[in-house]
Write an enzyme that holds these catalytic residues in place. Structure first.
Site, PDB file in Angstrom:
ATOM      1  N   ALA A  11       7.978   9.419  13.097  1.00 35.75           N
ATOM      2  CA  ALA A  11       9.176  10.027  13.676  1.00 35.75           C
ATOM      3  C   ALA A  11       9.361  11.436  13.132  1.00 35.75           C
ATOM      4  O   ALA A  11      10.455  11.856  12.780  1.00 35.75           O
ATOM      5  CB  ALA A  11      10.403   9.164  13.420  1.00 35.75           C
ATOM      6  N   LYS A  38       8.160   5.126   8.624  1.00 39.07           N
ATOM      7  CA  LYS A  38       8.268   4.616   7.261  1.00 39.07           C
ATOM      8  C   LYS A  38       9.714   4.575   6.783  1.00 39.07           C
ATOM      9  O   LYS A  38      10.130   3.687   6.061  1.00 39.07           O
ATOM     10  CB  LYS A  38       7.455   5.560   6.364  1.00 39.07           C
ATOM     11  CG  LYS A  38       7.123   5.018   5.009  1.00 39.07           C
ATOM     12  CD  LYS A  38       6.671   6.137   4.064  1.00 39.07           C
ATOM     13  CE  LYS A  38       5.217   6.490   4.215  1.00 39.07           C
ATOM     14  NZ  LYS A  38       4.717   7.336   3.099  1.00 39.07           N
ATOM     15  N   VAL A  81       2.420   2.437   8.641  1.00 43.41           N
ATOM     16  CA  VAL A  81       1.144   2.184   9.317  1.00 43.41           C
ATOM     17  C   VAL A  81       0.040   2.115   8.276  1.00 43.41           C
ATOM     18  O   VAL A  81      -0.031   2.952   7.378  1.00 43.41           O
ATOM     19  CB  VAL A  81       0.831   3.317  10.330  1.00 43.41           C
ATOM     20  CG1 VAL A  81      -0.499   3.074  11.024  1.00 43.41           C
ATOM     21  CG2 VAL A  81       1.963   3.452  11.340  1.00 43.41           C
ATOM     22  N   GLU A 170       8.401  30.970   2.009  1.00 44.22           N
ATOM     23  CA  GLU A 170       9.778  30.490   2.221  1.00 44.22           C
ATOM     24  C   GLU A 170      10.306  29.788   0.963  1.00 44.22           C
ATOM     25  O   GLU A 170      11.482  29.916   0.630  1.00 44.22           O
ATOM     26  CB  GLU A 170       9.821  29.541   3.431  1.00 44.22           C
ATOM     27  CG  GLU A 170       9.653  30.265   4.763  1.00 44.22           C
ATOM     28  CD  GLU A 170      10.198  29.464   5.937  1.00 44.22           C
ATOM     29  OE1 GLU A 170       9.957  28.245   5.975  1.00 44.22           O
ATOM     30  OE2 GLU A 170      10.862  30.065   6.803  1.00 44.22           O
ATOM     31  N   ALA A 317       5.923  23.142  13.907  1.00 43.20           N
ATOM     32  CA  ALA A 317       6.955  22.321  14.533  1.00 43.20           C
ATOM     33  C   ALA A 317       7.079  22.689  16.013  1.00 43.20           C
ATOM     34  O   ALA A 317       7.200  21.828  16.881  1.00 43.20           O
ATOM     35  CB  ALA A 317       8.286  22.542  13.820  1.00 43.20           C
ATOM     36  N   GLN A 318       7.049  23.976  16.280  1.00 44.37           N
ATOM     37  CA  GLN A 318       7.206  24.472  17.652  1.00 44.37           C
ATOM     38  C   GLN A 318       6.198  23.834  18.599  1.00 44.37           C
ATOM     39  O   GLN A 318       6.552  23.351  19.681  1.00 44.37           O
ATOM     40  CB  GLN A 318       7.009  25.997  17.607  1.00 44.37           C
ATOM     41  CG  GLN A 318       7.320  26.711  18.861  1.00 44.37           C
ATOM     42  CD  GLN A 318       7.189  28.238  18.696  1.00 44.37           C
ATOM     43  OE1 GLN A 318       7.541  28.975  19.580  1.00 44.37           O
ATOM     44  NE2 GLN A 318       6.688  28.684  17.563  1.00 44.37           N
ATOM     45  N   LYS A 379      16.222  32.702  13.050  1.00 46.62           N
ATOM     46  CA  LYS A 379      15.738  31.450  12.468  1.00 46.62           C
ATOM     47  C   LYS A 379      16.761  30.331  12.711  1.00 46.62           C
ATOM     48  O   LYS A 379      16.395  29.212  13.070  1.00 46.62           O
ATOM     49  CB  LYS A 379      15.523  31.651  10.965  1.00 46.62           C
ATOM     50  CG  LYS A 379      15.016  30.428  10.217  1.00 46.62           C
ATOM     51  CD  LYS A 379      13.532  30.510  10.015  1.00 46.62           C
ATOM     52  CE  LYS A 379      12.994  29.333   9.229  1.00 46.62           C
ATOM     53  NZ  LYS A 379      11.538  29.275   9.313  1.00 46.62           N
TER      54      LYS A 379
END
Lengths: 406, 406
Positions: A11, A38, A81, A170, A317-318, A379
Site C-alpha cells: 500500500a 504489512k 508477503v 532533503e 512517487a510521481q 512542493k
C-alpha cells in the site's frame, strides 16, 4: 461464474492508488479486490526524511488505510508477503496465502548497499515509519548522552548522510533545521555538531541543473552542512565512517550514518522469477513483465526506459502514482472484457527538492527553474494534490501541508 | 579592613536559598558572597522524576541562577568543586580556587549502590537535569527500536525501578502516565510493557502510614505497575536484573533499571576530612561540624538527629530550605559581629508523594492524611511556595504548577 480476484501487494504510492481507483471504477460484482500490506497504514515515503529528522511527526506522514479504502468494496489483509508464485497464481503470506487472477505488485524499494563494508549492519535507511522514528530517536539519544559522559564523545554529535541525491539533500536540509533545536534541548553548543553529506559522484544532486545545485549547496552550507563530494564510502563501523576522496582516506567519528545513496527493487519480486535488473523488472508499456499477462508492476519495482535519455526512469512517487492510475484503468478494461490496454506514458510535471522548511529548488513545467519560497510552495502544492487524489478534500485538510508561509 | 568572603558550594535547594537570603540581609559592604555551581542553573531535584519519565519538560524544573541571584550582590562562579580544604580555608575548583572566611556546603547527594553487582555501571539514577533527560530518551529509544527488530526483545519494554521509597513511587506514578503515550507513539500494545517496582523492605513507602501505602499501591497497580516487595536486587547487567525474594532468585529481562533506593552525602565532603556517616556530616544545631566554626553544612550532607525518633532526619528539600534560611540568618549575625547563633529546629509541614498527575498521598499538619486530588493540590501548593520564596511571584508564574485541575 465467480468474480475474478485482483490482488494488490503493498500500500505504497502505487498499490494504494491502484486500490483507490479500482474501488471507483469497478462495481461490487465486477471483481474481488484485495489489498495486502504489512501495516494498517499507508505512508508518504517522500515525507519520511522529515520524520527521521524530527521536523514533522510521523502521524502526519501516515494515513490509515481504512480512511481511504472502502472495505465494503476492497478487502484489506494486514500481513507480510513472503513469496510470489506467478506460476501458481498465488501469493504466500506470513499468515496465509492468496490466489489471484490478476496481480498488482507495488512492493517498493530496498536499500542498495553495493557491498560497502559494514554499511548494512551499521547505517540507518529512511524507508518506513519505524525506521524514520528510530533515526529521530537515535540522533536525540546521542545528544542526550553527550553531556552525561565525563569524556565527551564527538562521534555522538557527528551526523553523516551517505548520498547527496534527492533524499540525502532533503534530509540534510531538515537536519539543518532540527539540530539547533536539539542543541537547545540538550545544552550543546551548535558549533560542536557536524552534519556531513558524503557523495561519490562529482556533484551533489547529479542530474539536476548546475545552477540549482549551486543554490542548494550554498543554502545548506550557510546553515552548517558540510559536503564531501567525489568521496567514496569505504567502510562503516559502529562509531566511524571511512571514505576516500582524491586518493586520500579519511575517517569521521560518528555513531550516526544514514544511507540515502542507493535503492533497488524489492528482492521478493526478483525471487519470484521475473527477469530483473537490480531488483527492478523491465515491463512493457502496459506495465506487465514479458510473458505474464496477469501481472502488473507499479512503482519502484517496475523498470521502464526513457526513450529520450536512453536511461530508465527513476523510481519516483510521481511515476508510481501515474502507473497506478493507468493500471487501474487497464484492469477495469480487462475485467469488462476489453482486449485493448492503454499504453503508459509518464507525464512528468517536474521535480522539487526541499532544503528544509523555508527553502527548496525545483524544475517544473518545461524546464522553468524555481528557487526558495516559490519552490517550497510548489512542493506543498504537489503534496496536497496527491492527498486530494487519494482521499479528497477531507484528507487534504487532515494531512495536507497547508501553511504556505512557514 | 577587607570584607569577609562567604563561599557557597552548590546551587541546590540549600545553596541557592542561602544565597538568595544573604543577598537580602547583607549590604554590599558587609561581605563578598560567592556562589559556586557546576551548571548555570538551579533545579528542583524533587521534580526530576517527572523529567525522567517525560511527563514534564526539564526547562520547567530548572531556573537560571541569574534569574534569582542579583550578580551585583552575589558573585556567581560556574565551575566544579574538586576539593574542599578546611585547614587552608580554601576550595579547589576545576578552573581555579577560592579562599573563604565562611563556607556553606550545599553539595547534595550521591546515589548509594550498596555494592550491588553491576548497579553502578548499568543503572540510571535520577540526580540531575542531564541524567533525567537521558532516562527519558533511553526509555523512548528502546520503544523506538522495538518494532525495528525482527525478533522482538521484551527487555526493551520492561522498565524496572529499584526502590519503592519516595522517589521510586513518584517515578513509577509518572511512568504509569507516560507509558500509554509512548505506546501510541511507537505502535506498541500497552499490555506488552511492564513497569516493575522492586523494594527490599517489607513494604512500599517504609515509614508512611499503612493506609496511605495501601492507597498508593492500589492506585499504581490499577494503572499497571507491578510491585516486588521484600525483594533484594542482587545483580544488574546490560539486559537483565536479578533479585531474590522469599529465598527464590528471579530474573527480569530489562535494558532500563532506574535506581531510586539509596542516597548518601557527597563524597567531596567526606574527603575533606570531616567526620562522616555515609557521606553525611553530623552537625550541631548551628549546622556547623564539630571543630569548624567557619563551615556550615546545609541539605543532604548535613546529618541532624530527630530527638523524638532517635533517627536522623531524612535528606529532604523542606529541611534543606529551612537550614539555608537559618544559615543565612546566622551568617548575617556573625558578619555583624554578634556571637549568638540561633539554633536550627526543623518545622516539618508534612510530606506529599505524587502518584502521577492526578493522584497523590500525603500527611500534612498534625498527621492529617490526604488522598487523591487534595493531596495533588497540596503538593502543588508546596512547590509553588518554594518558588515564591526563591524568586517571588514572577518565578511562580514562570515555573509554578498552576493548573490545579489537571
Amino acid at each position: 461464474m465467480r468474480n475474478p480476484n485482483i490482488v494488490i501487494l503493498g500500500a505504497g504510492y502505487g498499490g494504494i492508488m491502484t486500490a483507490v481507483k479500482l474501488q471507483k471504477s469497478l462495481g461490487a460484482n465486477d471483481a474481488n479486490v484485495t489489498l495486502v500490506n504489512k501495516h494498517s497504514y499507508h505512508y508518504q515515503t517522500t515525507w519520511l526524511h522529515e520524520n527521521a529528522a524530527g521536523t514533522l511527526h510521523h502521524d502526519r506522514t501516515r494515513i490509515q488505510i481504512s480512511d481511504v479504502i472502502n472495505t465494503s468494496k476492497v478487502n484489506f489483509v494486514q500481513d507480510t508477503v513472503t513469496e510470489i508464485k506467478p506460476g501458481d497464481k498465488k501469493v504466500m503470506l506470513e499468515n496465509g496465502e492468496l490466489s489471484y487472477d490478476y496481480l498488482v505488485i507495488g512492493l517498493g524499494f530496498e536499500a542498495a548497499t553495493f557491498g560497502i563494508s559494514g554499511l548494512k549492519e551499521n547505517a540507518f535507511t529512511i524507508n518506513s515509519i519505524n525506521s524514520a522514528r528510530l533515526i529521530r530517536q537515535h540522533i536525540e539519544y546521542n545528544f542526550a548522552k553527550y553531556n552525561n559522559e565525563a569524556e565527551k564523545k564527538q562521534e555522538r554529535l557527528n551526523i553523516v548522510v551517505g548520498g547527496a541525491g534527492f533524499t540525502g539533500i532533503e534530509f540534510v536540509g531538515e537536519l539543518a533545521n532540527r539540530v539547533p533545536e536539539l542543541c537547545k534541548e540538550y545544552d550543546i553548543p551548535r558549533e560542536n555538531v557536524r552534519i556531513i553529506n558524503v557523495e561519490a559522484a562529482p556533484t551533489a544532486l547529479p542530474g539536476f541543473d548546475p545552477e540549482l545545485v549551486e543554490y542548494a549547496m550554498n543554502s545548506l552550507e550557510a546553515r552548517g552542512v558540510e559536503f564531501k563530494i567525489g568521496a567514496m564510502i569505504k567502510e562503516v563501523t559502529e562509531n566511524k565512517l571511512v571514505f576516500e576522496k582524491d586518493e586520500q582516506r579519511e575517517e569521521i567519528e560518528t555513531n550516526t550514518v544514514v544511507w540515502a545513496a542507493g535503492v533497488r527493487g524489492n528482492s521478493l519480486v526478483e525471487n519470484a522469477g521475473f527477469v530483473a535488473n537490480r531488483g527492478r523488472i523491465p515491463v512493457g508499456d502496459d506495465l506487465r513483465p514479458e510473458g505474464y499477462d496477469d501481472v502488473f508492476i507499479v512503482g519502484d519495482c517496475a523498470l521502464i526506459m526513457n526513450e529520450e535519455t536512453g536511461r530508465p526512469y527513476p523510481p519516483t512517487a510521481q511515476i508510481a502514482i501515474q502507473q497506478a492510475e493507468q493500471t487501474a484503468a487497464n484492469l477495469t478494461r480487462l475485467i469488462r472484457g476489453e482486449d485493448h490496454l492503454e499504453p503508459f506514458e509518464p507525464d512528468l510535471k517536474g521535480t522539487v527538492a526541499s532544503l528544509g522548511h523555508n527553502d527548496a529548488i525545483g524544475v517544473v513545467f518545461d524546464d522553468k527553474k524555481l528557487f526558495g519560497w516559490s519552490a517550497t510552495a510548489m512542493k506543498k502544492v504537489i503534496d496536497n494534490r496527491y492527498l486530494l487524489k487519494l482521499g479528497g478534500i477531507p484528507l487534504v485538510l487532515k494531512k495536507g501541508k497547508l501553511n504556505f508561509f512557514h
